[in-house]
Structures are given as structure tokens and as C-alpha cells.
Scaffold this active site. Sequence first.
Site, PDB file in Angstrom:
ATOM      1  N   ASP A  37      -7.623  13.267 -17.309  1.00 46.55           N
ATOM      2  CA  ASP A  37      -8.385  14.210 -16.507  1.00 46.55           C
ATOM      3  C   ASP A  37      -8.403  13.698 -15.065  1.00 46.55           C
ATOM      4  O   ASP A  37      -8.062  12.529 -14.802  1.00 46.55           O
ATOM      5  CB  ASP A  37      -9.807  14.276 -17.084  1.00 46.55           C
TER       6      ASP A  37
ATOM      7  N   LYS B 155      -7.277  22.208 -22.997  1.00 44.10           N
ATOM      8  CA  LYS B 155      -6.440  21.041 -22.736  1.00 44.10           C
ATOM      9  C   LYS B 155      -5.775  20.524 -24.005  1.00 44.10           C
ATOM     10  O   LYS B 155      -4.617  20.097 -23.989  1.00 44.10           O
ATOM     11  CB  LYS B 155      -7.268  19.931 -22.082  1.00 44.10           C
TER      12      LYS B 155
ATOM     13  N   ASP C 241     -11.099  14.891 -12.070  1.00 42.39           N
ATOM     14  CA  ASP C 241     -12.453  14.708 -11.536  1.00 42.39           C
ATOM     15  C   ASP C 241     -13.329  13.921 -12.498  1.00 42.39           C
ATOM     16  O   ASP C 241     -13.451  14.263 -13.675  1.00 42.39           O
ATOM     17  CB  ASP C 241     -13.088  16.076 -11.261  1.00 42.39           C
TER      18      ASP C 241
ATOM     19  N   THR D 244      -6.161  18.844 -16.033  1.00 43.64           N
ATOM     20  CA  THR D 244      -7.299  19.131 -15.172  1.00 43.64           C
ATOM     21  C   THR D 244      -7.728  20.597 -15.209  1.00 43.64           C
ATOM     22  O   THR D 244      -6.956  21.466 -15.624  1.00 43.64           O
ATOM     23  CB  THR D 244      -6.939  18.750 -13.711  1.00 43.64           C
ATOM     24  N   GLY D 245      -8.929  20.841 -14.766  1.00 42.95           N
ATOM     25  CA  GLY D 245      -9.401  22.205 -14.603  1.00 42.95           C
ATOM     26  C   GLY D 245      -8.949  22.789 -13.278  1.00 42.95           C
ATOM     27  O   GLY D 245      -9.071  23.993 -13.032  1.00 42.95           O
TER      28      GLY D 245
ATOM     29  N   ASP E  26     -13.966  12.598 -19.157  1.00 45.77           N
ATOM     30  CA  ASP E  26     -15.385  12.301 -18.945  1.00 45.77           C
ATOM     31  C   ASP E  26     -16.308  13.468 -19.260  1.00 45.77           C
ATOM     32  O   ASP E  26     -17.514  13.293 -19.349  1.00 45.77           O
ATOM     33  CB  ASP E  26     -15.618  11.896 -17.488  1.00 45.77           C
TER      34      ASP E  26
ATOM     35  N   ASN F 180     -14.815  19.762 -20.848  1.00 47.47           N
ATOM     36  CA  ASN F 180     -13.514  20.422 -20.871  1.00 47.47           C
ATOM     37  C   ASN F 180     -12.387  19.469 -21.260  1.00 47.47           C
ATOM     38  O   ASN F 180     -11.241  19.897 -21.414  1.00 47.47           O
ATOM     39  CB  ASN F 180     -13.212  21.096 -19.524  1.00 47.47           C
TER      40      ASN F 180
END
Length: 290
Positions: free
Chosen positions: A8, A213, A10, A42-43, A236, A239
Site C-alpha cells: 500500500d 486489492k 498512504d 493503492t487507492g 495499514d 482497503n
Amino acid sequence: MIKCIATDMDGTLLNANQEISEANKLAIQAAQEKGIDFLVATGRSYHDLRYILEKVDIKCPAICLNGAEIRDENGNVEHGIGLDKATADKVAYVLDNADMYYELYTSNGTYTTNYEKGIQAVMDIYRTANPSIEASTLRETVEKRFEKRLIKIVDNFDGIFGAEDIVTYKFFGFSKDASLLVDVSRRFEEIKGITVTASGRQNIEITHKHAQKGNALKRYTEKRGISLEDTMALGDNYNDLSMLEVVGHSVAMGNAEKEIKDACRYLTGLNTEDGVAEAINKILEEMTIS
């Protein structure tokens, strides 16, 4: 033996300044030199993450928008899955009636109807990660990010949903009101065909039910003949959960939500203390010993 690493961004790969540290960069490059397949999951949109990777000279594939897109190392779309017009209309109706600010992520870039609210929403996210940063410096950083994200300001989203040349990938809503986020999440339970998750305590993310994901990582590894059992994933937040649950080597950041830590086999350091590098270097050391 680990053959693939997915991380991930962020709260994981990025530090409080929204940058990839030198230690993380070197660990990633070392893994790639060892022949390990590395990618980010990632989002964020591809346009949003690309300049961050280029800044530290990292070239890799990416799972974007929580799994709605898979891009190869050159930025070409390998796979994409979006929301149909009827579903997008229903999601927008809920958000509009809750008077919640949200952005629309599409194959044609990111759209917003309120530039200032967008700036303030991202500033709130950054401030949570780095509360000591000065407001003027923070705003300047966020405004630069808006420019690089190619955000388009429109009066409304009419004409975007269902457009033949535009795929609606993700709705990204923001609110400091925790009770509002909970209420909106409950309203979304009545809409079929979507996945509702979050990458922080002040946002909500809505994608196609298969745009997760975990699903994207499974598709990515299958195409390359890599077993998920030989894959490490780091994250973390909520998502990230779908990919952490399907890999053989799941790693939670030291700053991860409790539910994420409970779901993972391993724990590494904080994102502000090069936790990704710590986890990758440990794997590389084990490979050297064996």
C-alpha cells in the site's frame, strides 16, 4: 520464498511528508535486483502515484483505485472494472443527500465540483499524519498535488456516468463527522454490486464489488505464474484487508488499525520509521541465509 511484494502507499510506503524515504527506495531496488516482482497497491489513481514513484526513480506495476485498475510498469492498463450508470447514480444520490464532499475517479481523470473543499479534505488527511506541519506549507503541498493529479473541476457530474468514453472507477468521500460516515455506509448496504471501504478514518471509498486489492493482486500474480503463497503484502488500513487476507506473507504496519494487525501474520515498523524497508530487508536477509 517470496517472489512478489505488494505494498500500500498512504500510511505504508509513504512517510508523513507523503514521500518514499531513501531507506524504502533502496530496499525496493534491492528486492527488484534479486528478481522479486514489486508493485504498489493503492487507492490512488495512476496519475496521482506516478510522480511519487518517478521522483525516487522507481519503476513498477501498480494496482490502482483499490483494484479497479491494474497498470504495467509502463503505465498501460492491463485490467479495469468500473461502475455502470445505474449503480453510479445510486451512489451519487446517497452522497449528495448526505451533503458529503466527494471526488469521482474515472478513466478520464479525477473530477470534483468544489476545489476548495477538495483542498481542505486532503489537508485534513495530511495534517493527521503530520500534525506539526505549518498550514501554509501544508496548503502549498496539497495544491501541488492537485495539479499533478490532473483534477478537473466541473459544475456537476451529469454526463460522466454512463459516458461511452469514460469509465467510473471510484467515489472518494470525505467527512470529519464519524457518525455521518457510519450512516452513509449503512445506506450503501442497500446498493448491490459495490464494495465500501476506507483508507483512513475520515473517508469512504466506493468501487465495483470486484474492484478490491485482493482480487486485483490475485489476477496480477496468476498472469505472471506467481503463487499468492509466495507473495508478501503490506498495509495499514481497511482497503488493504482483501489483499492481506489472500497472501502467504501478510505484514501490518506498526501504525495500522488494530483490525489490520489482527488479520496479519507479521508486524513491521511505522510508516514514519521505514517499516516497509524493515520488512523487505528481513526477507532479503532470509533469502541470503538460505
